[in-house]
Design an enzyme around this catalytic site. Sequence first.
Site, PDB file in Angstrom:
ATOM      1  N   LEU A   1       2.079   7.935  -5.037  1.00  0.00           N
ATOM      2  CA  LEU A   1       1.805   6.624  -5.419  1.00  0.00           C
ATOM      3  C   LEU A   1       2.571   5.830  -6.443  1.00  0.00           C
ATOM      4  CD1 LEU A   1      -2.222   6.726  -5.396  1.00  0.00           C
ATOM      5  CD2 LEU A   1      -0.642   6.184  -3.467  1.00  0.00           C
ATOM      6  N   ASP A   2       2.917   4.481  -6.239  1.00  0.00           N
ATOM      7  CA  ASP A   2       3.827   3.898  -7.173  1.00  0.00           C
ATOM      8  C   ASP A   2       2.868   3.218  -8.145  1.00  0.00           C
ATOM      9  OD1 ASP A   2       3.165   1.562  -5.911  1.00  0.00           O
ATOM     10  OD2 ASP A   2       5.016   1.367  -4.774  1.00  0.00           O
ATOM     11  N   THR A   3       3.289   2.563  -9.090  1.00  0.00           N
ATOM     12  CA  THR A   3       2.372   1.728 -10.081  1.00  0.00           C
ATOM     13  C   THR A   3       1.677   0.602  -9.632  1.00  0.00           C
ATOM     14  OG1 THR A   3       4.334   0.191 -10.717  1.00  0.00           O
ATOM     15  CG2 THR A   3       4.262   2.290 -12.104  1.00  0.00           C
TER      16      THR A   3
END
Length: 132
Positions: free
Chosen positions: A17-19
Amino acid sequence: MNHKEFEQQFSVRDYELDTQGVVNNSVYQNYLEHARHEFLKSVGLNFNKLHDNGTDAVVHKVELVYKKPLTGDDQFVVKTHAKKSGNVRFVFYQNIYRLPDRELILKGVITAVFMNDGRPIRPPQEVEAALQ
């Protein structure tokens, strides 16, 4: 040509997952690559053995259309089938669907070129036979 569709199931892992809390766009290519290798195994081909015998399937072109994001703990399936294109290419059609609702997440078209010693070649007979 072979239109048998192969399915490989996955789960989203937290570190993908990214931010923004969605699967990073680059991670989808990892999903697709793993599914292609499993697809090849399902038709009796082994990517590593092909390499050991002097033939490499090299990604030539990637087309991805992102429809919806995957998020943490999502389950999904990658559907894959291949079709010959010209003398040295196979095109892998790969779609990702979230489970259990089968919502379309990504549409992918990956073109692979068969190579030997850095030069395009006609795929070995075993490849052509397995993918027909």
